[in-house]
Design an enzyme around this catalytic site. Structure first.
Site, PDB file in Angstrom:
ATOM      1  N   PHE A 150      36.936  29.003  55.719  1.00 13.26           N
ATOM      2  CA  PHE A 150      37.689  30.039  54.995  1.00 13.26           C
ATOM      3  C   PHE A 150      36.857  30.728  53.918  1.00 13.26           C
ATOM      4  O   PHE A 150      37.177  31.843  53.515  1.00 13.26           O
ATOM      5  CB  PHE A 150      38.944  29.417  54.343  1.00 13.26           C
ATOM      6  CG  PHE A 150      38.673  28.712  53.032  1.00 13.26           C
ATOM      7  CD1 PHE A 150      38.588  29.433  51.842  1.00 13.26           C
ATOM      8  CD2 PHE A 150      38.460  27.346  52.981  1.00 13.26           C
ATOM      9  CE1 PHE A 150      38.305  28.794  50.639  1.00 13.26           C
ATOM     10  CE2 PHE A 150      38.183  26.702  51.788  1.00 13.26           C
ATOM     11  CZ  PHE A 150      38.103  27.430  50.608  1.00 13.26           C
ATOM     12  N   LYS A 174      36.114  31.635  66.423  1.00  8.17           N
ATOM     13  CA  LYS A 174      37.371  31.057  65.930  1.00  8.17           C
ATOM     14  C   LYS A 174      37.244  31.007  64.405  1.00  8.17           C
ATOM     15  O   LYS A 174      36.635  30.107  63.840  1.00  8.17           O
ATOM     16  CB  LYS A 174      37.540  29.646  66.500  1.00  8.17           C
ATOM     17  CG  LYS A 174      38.962  29.156  66.625  1.00  8.17           C
ATOM     18  CD  LYS A 174      39.752  29.048  65.342  1.00  8.17           C
ATOM     19  CE  LYS A 174      39.359  27.904  64.446  1.00  8.17           C
ATOM     20  NZ  LYS A 174      40.013  27.974  63.113  1.00  8.17           N
ATOM     21  N   GLU A 177      41.920  29.825  59.934  1.00  9.22           N
ATOM     22  CA  GLU A 177      43.300  30.310  60.008  1.00  9.22           C
ATOM     23  C   GLU A 177      43.821  30.703  58.626  1.00  9.22           C
ATOM     24  O   GLU A 177      44.894  31.293  58.509  1.00  9.22           O
ATOM     25  CB  GLU A 177      44.205  29.265  60.665  1.00  9.22           C
ATOM     26  CG  GLU A 177      44.325  27.930  59.934  1.00  9.22           C
ATOM     27  CD  GLU A 177      43.203  26.936  60.263  1.00  9.22           C
ATOM     28  OE1 GLU A 177      42.025  27.365  60.389  1.00  9.22           O
ATOM     29  OE2 GLU A 177      43.505  25.734  60.367  1.00  9.22           O
ATOM     30  N   SER A 227      33.682  21.662  56.593  1.00 13.27           N
ATOM     31  CA  SER A 227      33.516  20.417  55.841  1.00 13.27           C
ATOM     32  C   SER A 227      32.767  19.384  56.694  1.00 13.27           C
ATOM     33  O   SER A 227      32.759  19.464  57.930  1.00 13.27           O
ATOM     34  CB  SER A 227      34.888  19.882  55.435  1.00 13.27           C
ATOM     35  OG  SER A 227      35.664  19.696  56.595  1.00 13.27           O
ATOM     36  N   CYS A 282      29.556  27.012  49.489  1.00 11.40           N
ATOM     37  CA  CYS A 282      28.803  25.827  49.881  1.00 11.40           C
ATOM     38  C   CYS A 282      27.511  25.724  49.089  1.00 11.40           C
ATOM     39  O   CYS A 282      26.854  24.692  49.094  1.00 11.40           O
ATOM     40  CB  CYS A 282      28.481  25.884  51.365  1.00 11.40           C
ATOM     41  SG  CYS A 282      27.488  27.309  51.762  1.00 11.40           S
ATOM     42  N   GLU A 382      32.604  16.296  47.267  1.00 14.31           N
ATOM     43  CA  GLU A 382      32.586  17.760  47.237  1.00 14.31           C
ATOM     44  C   GLU A 382      33.985  18.198  46.807  1.00 14.31           C
ATOM     45  O   GLU A 382      34.973  17.935  47.499  1.00 14.31           O
ATOM     46  CB  GLU A 382      32.284  18.336  48.618  1.00 14.31           C
ATOM     47  CG  GLU A 382      32.323  19.859  48.594  1.00 14.31           C
ATOM     48  CD  GLU A 382      32.091  20.526  49.942  1.00 14.31           C
ATOM     49  OE1 GLU A 382      32.672  20.085  50.945  1.00 14.31           O
ATOM     50  OE2 GLU A 382      31.335  21.512  49.968  1.00 14.31           O
TER      51      GLU A 382
HETATM   52  P1  NAD Z   1      37.209  23.030  57.322  1.00 16.99           P
HETATM   53  O1  NAD Z   1      36.256  21.989  57.800  1.00 16.99           O
HETATM   54  O2  NAD Z   1      38.568  22.619  56.912  1.00 16.99           O
HETATM   55  O3  NAD Z   1      37.425  24.145  58.469  1.00 16.99           O
HETATM   56  C1  NAD Z   1      36.342  24.769  59.098  1.00 16.99           C
HETATM   57  C2  NAD Z   1      36.781  25.209  60.488  1.00 16.99           C
HETATM   58  O4  NAD Z   1      37.154  24.047  61.246  1.00 16.99           O
HETATM   59  C3  NAD Z   1      38.004  26.118  60.477  1.00 16.99           C
HETATM   60  O5  NAD Z   1      37.837  27.127  61.430  1.00 16.99           O
HETATM   61  C4  NAD Z   1      39.142  25.184  60.836  1.00 16.99           C
HETATM   62  O6  NAD Z   1      40.197  25.825  61.524  1.00 16.99           O
HETATM   63  C5  NAD Z   1      38.473  24.172  61.729  1.00 16.99           C
HETATM   64  N1  NAD Z   1      39.105  22.855  61.666  1.00 16.99           N
HETATM   65  C6  NAD Z   1      39.800  22.315  60.634  1.00 16.99           C
HETATM   66  N2  NAD Z   1      40.214  21.081  60.930  1.00 16.99           N
HETATM   67  C7  NAD Z   1      39.781  20.813  62.182  1.00 16.99           C
HETATM   68  C8  NAD Z   1      39.891  19.683  63.039  1.00 16.99           C
HETATM   69  N3  NAD Z   1      40.540  18.583  62.672  1.00 16.99           N
HETATM   70  N4  NAD Z   1      39.316  19.751  64.256  1.00 16.99           N
HETATM   71  C9  NAD Z   1      38.645  20.856  64.640  1.00 16.99           C
HETATM   72  N5  NAD Z   1      38.502  21.954  63.860  1.00 16.99           N
HETATM   73  C10 NAD Z   1      39.060  21.935  62.646  1.00 16.99           C
HETATM   74  O7  NAD Z   1      36.455  23.820  56.161  1.00 16.99           O
HETATM   75  P2  NAD Z   1      37.046  24.933  55.182  1.00 16.99           P
HETATM   76  O8  NAD Z   1      37.954  24.272  54.213  1.00 16.99           O
HETATM   77  O9  NAD Z   1      37.528  26.097  55.942  1.00 16.99           O
HETATM   78  O10 NAD Z   1      35.704  25.411  54.437  1.00 16.99           O
HETATM   79  C11 NAD Z   1      35.159  24.734  53.338  1.00 16.99           C
HETATM   80  C12 NAD Z   1      34.092  23.760  53.763  1.00 16.99           C
HETATM   81  O11 NAD Z   1      33.067  24.458  54.463  1.00 16.99           O
HETATM   82  C13 NAD Z   1      33.393  23.115  52.578  1.00 16.99           C
HETATM   83  O12 NAD Z   1      33.191  21.750  52.874  1.00 16.99           O
HETATM   84  C14 NAD Z   1      32.068  23.857  52.481  1.00 16.99           C
HETATM   85  O13 NAD Z   1      31.016  23.149  51.888  1.00 16.99           O
HETATM   86  C15 NAD Z   1      31.798  24.106  53.923  1.00 16.99           C
HETATM   87  N6  NAD Z   1      30.849  25.197  54.071  1.00 16.99           N
HETATM   88  C16 NAD Z   1      29.564  24.865  54.371  1.00 16.99           C
HETATM   89  C17 NAD Z   1      28.615  25.858  54.494  1.00 16.99           C
HETATM   90  C18 NAD Z   1      27.196  25.505  54.817  1.00 16.99           C
HETATM   91  O14 NAD Z   1      26.426  26.414  55.025  1.00 16.99           O
HETATM   92  N7  NAD Z   1      26.813  24.250  54.893  1.00 16.99           N
HETATM   93  C19 NAD Z   1      28.974  27.211  54.318  1.00 16.99           C
HETATM   94  C20 NAD Z   1      30.306  27.509  54.019  1.00 16.99           C
HETATM   95  C21 NAD Z   1      31.236  26.484  53.899  1.00 16.99           C
END
Ligand code: NAD
Length: 497
Positions: A150, A174, A177, A227, A282, A382
């Site tokens: 997000f 994808k 959401e 994450s 991030c 985090e």
């Molecule tokens: P998230 O892991 O909750 O979601 C990321 C994606 O995974 C979304 O599209 C979500 O719909 C999907 N998802 C969520 N739960 C899932 C599941 N159980 N099974 C399969 N797919 C699933 O992350 P977020 O809250 O949207 O974003 C924040 C996180 O992203 C933070 O941890 C941040 O550090 C990380 N991030 C990392 C970088 C990097 O370059 N390393 C860059 C941006 C964000």
């Protein structure tokens, strides 16, 4: 009735057959503004089918033509980026200028991908063996999957899709959401730029859509950002289904301040990198490791600056916006409570913020902790919110050990005027992106973005040449134009002559 957001498949809006939906909020008002469809497995299959159907023609489209579409996309995005920034702010909450910054960083990858004819050049060796020549080529994978978080609804997808498309792949994205509209807007822009239908598709959804992508036999790769637990899951699931994977995970970025640093510049940097985008980056700095005896002075300078920050609606010229959802705001507040209970000194408490925005917005002001110790959850976890934790140490070695022992290794920064110390840090720190007097060292598009340790699963980072390599397969061709001198039978292994 609020608007319903569909998918984008085969160059058009696509409803699909799933009955599941999720609310999309405006974080600055706390109101539900849209409902987004959550794709079923069948909806994902429809998107993959459209991408598969578009692949043969796109793969064979000349590089000049692909390049001209990328240039058109760049021009359109430049002229209409204000629209996209407003969409991002209305669903993510970050302030408008920050939304503009994210678009600009994504646009850099488009510009990098515009150079695709150069980036895809192979090599040629004449007469490797007598009258035998060799050359290498790189070819697209096919349908590639991108799953994004997000916090950068435009930039993170743009780390991947311009290069994937330029290399001749077709894409199923994808997005999160929580803020799906940016991806749909970008899909319509591709159409306007002349990209053939089916080359770029968007499926909205949650775990069901992600699982369908990760296990679909026609999807060749997964580029994931999110994450760490989900990144690990994506890596394991997709690799076990034969796909190549780059899965970028969470972070806990350390900024080390040595006693000789310019403390005003260090304080500016800590505030910008700690509280920009409400800490939902991030590459945000969340652990500020200060080598004594300068911690008192630095903490005072940071709290003076934090007192000046205005938290509020990102459309009202504030410094910092709300958090993305009520649940996330409450989770971050929970960390503040836990830090206080664990004995950290709460210098600025963001829970009492008076925001310049609607009462129901997901507000949490900048929060500053001092005297944080390594076992506290405000240090170990985090948090992904506007919480900056100061850890006091006695030496550079102690600071380095702390950072290197942390399970995340996305970015790390040092603030010092000592070139020798900076050089040592560059050599010794275990992180993928390093800043020397730069707090958020996000590499330019022609370098690659990615962390170490639990911040990345897979071996190719995002964009730059690693992105080109990720989205292509190498092939080496050995050629001999036969003449009568090549005749004769020899069952031995071919040797050079
Ligand atoms: P998230 O892991 O909750 O979601 C990321 C994606 O995974 C979304 O599209 C979500 O719909 C999907 N998802 C969520 N739960 C899932 C599941 N159980 N099974 C399969 N797919 C699933 O992350 P977020 O809250 O949207 O974003 C924040 C996180 O992203 C933070 O941890 C941040 O550090 C990380 N991030 C990392 C970088 C990097 O370059 N390393 C860059 C941006 C964000």
């Amino acid at each position: 009735m609020v608007a319903e957001l569909n998918h984008w498949v085969g160059g058009a809006s696509f409803t699909g057959d799933s009955q599941r939906q999720a609310p999309v909020y405006d974080p600055a008002t706390g109101q539900v503004t849209k409902q987004v469809r959550l794709a079923s497995t069948a909806d994902v299959e429809a998107a993959v089918a459209a991408a598969s159907a578009a692949f043969p023609a796109w793969r064979d489209t000349s590089l000049s033509k692909r390049q001209s579409i990328l240039f058109a996309f760049r021009e359109l995005l430049n002229s209409r980026q204000g629209e996209l920034a407003e969409i991002i702010t209305s669903e993510h909450g970050k302030v408008l200028s920050d939304a503009g910054g994210e678009i600009a960083r994504g646009q850099e990858v488009v510009e990098f991908a515009c150079g695709i004819p150069h980036l895809l050049k192979g090599s040629y060796t004449e007469n490797a063996s007598t009258k035998v020549d060799l050359h290498s080529i790189r070819q697209p994978l096919g349908v590639v999957g991108i799953i994004s978080p997000f916090n950068f609804p435009a930039m993170v997808p743009m780390w991947f899709f311009p290069i994937a498309i330029a290399c001749g792949n077709t894409v199923v994205l994808k997005p999160s959401e929580k803020d799906p509209s940016a991806a749909l807007w970008l899909a319509a822009l591709w159409r306007e730029a002349g990209l053939p239908d089916g080359v770029f598709n968007v499926v909205n959804g949650d775990k069901e859509a992600v699982d369908a992508l990760l296990t679909h036999p026609e999807v060749r790769s997964a580029s994931f950002v999110g994450s760490t637990p989900i990144a690990r899951y994506v890596f394991e699931t997709a690799t076990s289904h034969g796909k190549r994977v780059q899965a970028l995970g969470g972070a806990k970025n350390h900024m080390i301040v040595l006693p000789d640093a310019d403390l005003d510049l260090a304080a500016d940097a800590a505030v910008n990198a700690g509280f920009g985008s409400a800490g939902e980056r991030c590459m945000a700095i969340s652990a500020l490791v200060v080598v004594e005896p300068v911690a008192d002075e630095l903490v005072a300078k940071i709290s003076e600056r934090v007192a000046e920050l205005v938290t509020g609606d990102g459309r009202r010229g504030c410094d910092m916006g709300p958090l993305v959802t009520r649940e996330h705001r409450d989770k971050v507040s929970g960390y503040v409570e836990a830090g206080e209970k664990a004995g950290a000194k709460l210098v600025v408490d963001g829970r009492t913020v008076e925001a310049n925005g609607e009462a129901d917005g997901f507000w949490l002001g900048p929060t500053l902790f001092d005297n944080v110790t390594p076992e506290m959850t405000v240090y170990t976890d985090e948090i992904f919110g506007p919480v900056l934790s100061v850890v006091r140490v006695q030496s550079y070695d102690e600071a380095l050990t702390l950072a290197n022992q942390h399970p995340y290794g996305n970015g790390a920064a040092i603030f010092t005027n000592d070139g020798g110390a900076a050089r040592r840090f560059e050599n010794e720190i275990e992180a993928g992106m390093v800043g020397i007097n730069v707090p958020i060292p996000v590499p330019m598009a022609y370098y690659s973005f990615g962390g170490w340790k639990n911040s990345l699963f897979g071996d190719q980072h995002a964009h730059g040449m690693e992105g080109v390599n990720f989205f292509t397969r190498g092939k080496v061709v050995t050629t001999r134009w036969l003449d009568p001198s090549h005749g004769g039978i020899n069952l031995g292994f071919p040797q050079n002559s």
